[in-house]
Motif scaffolding. Structure first.
Motif, PDB file in Angstrom:
ATOM      1  N   SER A  42       6.685 -13.992 -27.082  1.00  0.00           N
ATOM      2  CA  SER A  42       7.339 -12.929 -26.310  1.00  0.00           C
ATOM      3  C   SER A  42       8.779 -12.789 -26.792  1.00  0.00           C
ATOM      4  O   SER A  42       9.278 -13.618 -27.536  1.00  0.00           O
ATOM      5  N   ALA A  43       9.458 -11.789 -26.266  1.00  0.00           N
ATOM      6  CA  ALA A  43      10.902 -11.659 -26.466  1.00  0.00           C
ATOM      7  C   ALA A  43      11.591 -12.795 -25.715  1.00  0.00           C
ATOM      8  O   ALA A  43      11.012 -13.375 -24.799  1.00  0.00           O
ATOM      9  N   THR A  48      13.577  -8.163 -22.872  1.00  0.00           N
ATOM     10  CA  THR A  48      12.919  -6.870 -22.661  1.00  0.00           C
ATOM     11  C   THR A  48      13.633  -6.072 -21.562  1.00  0.00           C
ATOM     12  O   THR A  48      13.826  -4.864 -21.691  1.00  0.00           O
ATOM     13  N   GLU A 131      10.444  -8.513 -29.184  1.00  0.00           N
ATOM     14  CA  GLU A 131       9.457  -9.380 -29.818  1.00  0.00           C
ATOM     15  C   GLU A 131       9.697  -9.477 -31.322  1.00  0.00           C
ATOM     16  O   GLU A 131       9.483 -10.519 -31.924  1.00  0.00           O
ATOM     17  N   PHE A 197       2.779  -8.342 -27.016  1.00  0.00           N
ATOM     18  CA  PHE A 197       3.226  -7.138 -26.308  1.00  0.00           C
ATOM     19  C   PHE A 197       3.231  -5.864 -27.137  1.00  0.00           C
ATOM     20  O   PHE A 197       2.864  -4.808 -26.663  1.00  0.00           O
ATOM     21  N   ARG A 211       4.137  -4.430 -19.287  1.00  0.00           N
ATOM     22  CA  ARG A 211       4.957  -5.618 -19.027  1.00  0.00           C
ATOM     23  C   ARG A 211       4.093  -6.872 -18.946  1.00  0.00           C
ATOM     24  O   ARG A 211       2.990  -6.838 -18.400  1.00  0.00           O
ATOM     25  N   GLY A 212       4.603  -7.939 -19.487  1.00  0.00           N
ATOM     26  CA  GLY A 212       3.845  -9.194 -19.504  1.00  0.00           C
ATOM     27  C   GLY A 212       2.696  -9.175 -20.499  1.00  0.00           C
ATOM     28  O   GLY A 212       1.823 -10.034 -20.462  1.00  0.00           O
ATOM     29  N   GLY A 213       2.718  -8.199 -21.410  1.00  0.00           N
ATOM     30  CA  GLY A 213       1.574  -7.968 -22.285  1.00  0.00           C
ATOM     31  C   GLY A 213       1.321  -9.002 -23.380  1.00  0.00           C
ATOM     32  O   GLY A 213       0.316  -8.935 -24.075  1.00  0.00           O
ATOM     33  N   SER A 214       2.207  -9.959 -23.538  1.00  0.00           N
ATOM     34  CA  SER A 214       2.011 -10.943 -24.606  1.00  0.00           C
ATOM     35  C   SER A 214       0.761 -11.796 -24.389  1.00  0.00           C
ATOM     36  O   SER A 214       0.117 -12.208 -25.350  1.00  0.00           O
TER      37      SER A 214
HETATM   38  N1  ASP Z   1       8.455  -9.218 -23.366  1.00  0.00           N
HETATM   39  C1  ASP Z   1       7.486  -8.459 -22.619  1.00  0.00           C
HETATM   40  C2  ASP Z   1       7.915  -8.361 -21.179  1.00  0.00           C
HETATM   41  O1  ASP Z   1       8.914  -8.922 -20.793  1.00  0.00           O
HETATM   42  C3  ASP Z   1       6.101  -8.985 -22.766  1.00  0.00           C
HETATM   43  C4  ASP Z   1       5.880 -10.376 -22.225  1.00  0.00           C
HETATM   44  O2  ASP Z   1       6.821 -11.069 -21.860  1.00  0.00           O
HETATM   45  O3  ASP Z   1       4.719 -10.781 -22.154  1.00  0.00           O
HETATM   46  O4  ASP Z   1       7.243  -7.710 -20.416  1.00  0.00           O
END
Ligand code: ASP
Ligand code: MG
Length: 461
Positions: A42-43, A48, A131, A197, A211-214
């Motif tokens: 992830s970032a 993000t 990312e 992501f 969001r949270g796509g990693s």
């Molecule tokens: N960096 C992205 C986010 O903050 C993806 C992730 O963290 O999974 O949503």
């Protein structure tokens, strides 16, 4: 490939140089034990968010504030890179490549500010730098630590529809491309480093998986390569038997089924979003949650189906106890419900109209009770329901849910649950159709006590 593991590290696992150094050590250990890791990152934590904010500022014409945000982000990344990469030549290369990214980003923001317009296409492009930067830095750090890291571009193989900010993965295309792009790197004995992501849309534009796509990326790559396991590295030890802020003596759940995890996620067990690991689970690839700050802890293993054999007797039938606080209960009574159809529809039309979702529902011949988790339109809802039924509202309630695959096979389990709670007023008892949960409502003021008693009953040693 039997020795292949996908290892995804979230934002807090790459938040600073120390964290990325730990990631390198964790991956190194795997290589030493003969496994073939595929790394998804992830970032950096809050990266993000900063990019989204900068985009919004630029679109409002606040270009200098947007630039300030980006300057801070640049500073943070540079510091991480400087601490991790000691070799001057490598660091010089890395800094130049980071500089290119930041220059592109500033150009984009300038464009957004000039046009006063932030399309979803451009937004997706802006957030993708989080990312891109994290994986760029980590790949240099890994190489300096003696690993042959190959930095890949996820946009070459994670393909989505044209929904740029919440792209729907195109499975067939992803499988075909990932096998080639990532598979050949692994076969060559290198460690692929992949951005979570970020993706590319069918029409060829940068997109992201939401969001949270990693986690989604990790699951897709693992599915495409038939990985032995997918590991989601985060900052907690795994999923827990209850919320540790409310209950003492909670334990890590060592094994949980996908269905159980999905039930719990609904109650806010936010370790991961179960839908994002579905591609892996459907292929029966185990997904393990691990803590990058405590790699020796086993973590929680999520399986397509957990073996029923491991839960003998009542004690292990419950996997976890979840709850929802500040729940509102609406009781609706009507004699006309008796022998009439369309009554429930009438009720739910009212909730529908006010976009209020209903969690738990219980009914009898003359009564329907529902719980709501938000009371924004409570007054309107009450008024409209009162037009055709008698309505009472109870505030300060809480919803408790016990989850476990074996609830369905265990005799006397409900007796045990409610025996423990005989001092409290319990309403709206319900067992979901999946038979893997038992839910009920009680007064918010008794919630903590009740949770502790249940936990003591089902999880002592
Ligand atoms: N960096 C992205 C986010 O903050 C993806 C992730 O963290 O999974 O949503
Ligand atoms: Mg994250």
């Amino acid at each position: 490939m039997s020795m292949m593991v996908v290892m995804k590290f979230g934002g807090t696992s790459v938040q600073d140089a120390k964290a990325i150094d730990r990631v390198c050590m964790i991956v190194r250990t795997r290589l030493d034990s003969g496994q073939r890791p595929v790394v998804v990152l992830s970032a950096i934590a809050k990266g993000t968010d900063a990019l989204i904010e900068a985009g919004a500022l630029a679109s409002e014409g606040k270009i200098s504030e947007a630039r300030e945000k980006i300057a801070k982000l640049r500073e943070r990344h540079l510091q991480i890179a400087r601490e991790l990469v000691k070799d001057e030549k490598s660091f010089g290369d890395l800094r130049a490549r980071m500089g290119d990214y930041f220059n592109d980003l500033e150009d984009l923001l300038k464009g957004v500010s000039l046009l006063s317009e932030l399309s979803t296409k451009i937004q997706a492009k802006i957030v993708s730098y989080g990312e891109l930067l994290a994986t760029l830095i980590a790949s240099y750090a890994m190489r300096e630590r003696g690993m042959s890291a190959a930095l890949l571009d996820a946009r070459d193989f994670i393909i989505t529809d044209n929904n740029y900010l919440k792209g729907e993965p195109q499975l067939e295309e992803i499988i075909a491309r990932t096998k080639v792009s990532v598979g050949k790197v692994v076969e060559a004995g290198m460690v692929p480093v992949i951005q979570g992501f970020i993706s590319r849309s069918k029409d060829g534009m940068p997109s992201v998986l939401g969001r949270g796509g990693s986690d989604y990326t990790a699951s897709l790559v693992g599915m495409a390569l038939d990985a032995k396991e997918i590991e989601i590295w985060t900052d907690v030890d795994g999923m827990l038997t209850a919320d540790p802020r409310k209950v003492q003596g909670t334990k890590i759940i060592s094994e949980i089924s996908f269905e159980e995890a999905a039930e719990l996620a609904y109650f806010g067990a936010k370790v991961l979003h179960p839908l994002t690991i579905r591609p892996a689970v459907e292929k029966s690839i185990p997904v393990r949650i691990k803590n990058s700050q405590a790699p020796e802890v086993e973590g929680t293993l999520i399986l397509n189906r957990t073996g029923d054999h491991d839960a003998g007797g009542g004690a292990r039938a419950v996997k976890s106890i979840a709850c929802k606080e500040k729940v509102i209960v609406i009781n609706i009574f009507s004699m006309r419900m008796l022998n009439s159809y369309g009554f429930l529809k009438k009720i739910f039309d009212v909730f529908d109209k006010h976009r209020t979702s209903v969690d738990l529902i219980t009914t009898s011949e003359v009564n329907v009770s529902v719980t709501l988790d938000n009371g924004e339109y409570l007054e309107e809802i009450k008024t409209e329901l009162s037009a055709f039924a008698k309505v009472s509202v109870e505030n300060d309630k809480a919803l408790v849910c016990l989850v476990g695959n074996n609830l369905k096979n265990t005799q006397g389990i409900t007796g045990k649950i409610f025996g423990v709670l005989s001092d409290y007023k319990i309403t709206m008892i319900s067992q979901g159709a999946s038979l893997i949960n038992v839910s009920f409502v009680l007064d918010q003021e008794h919630l903590k006590e009740a949770l502790q008693k249940l936990h003591n009953t089902f999880f002592k040693n």
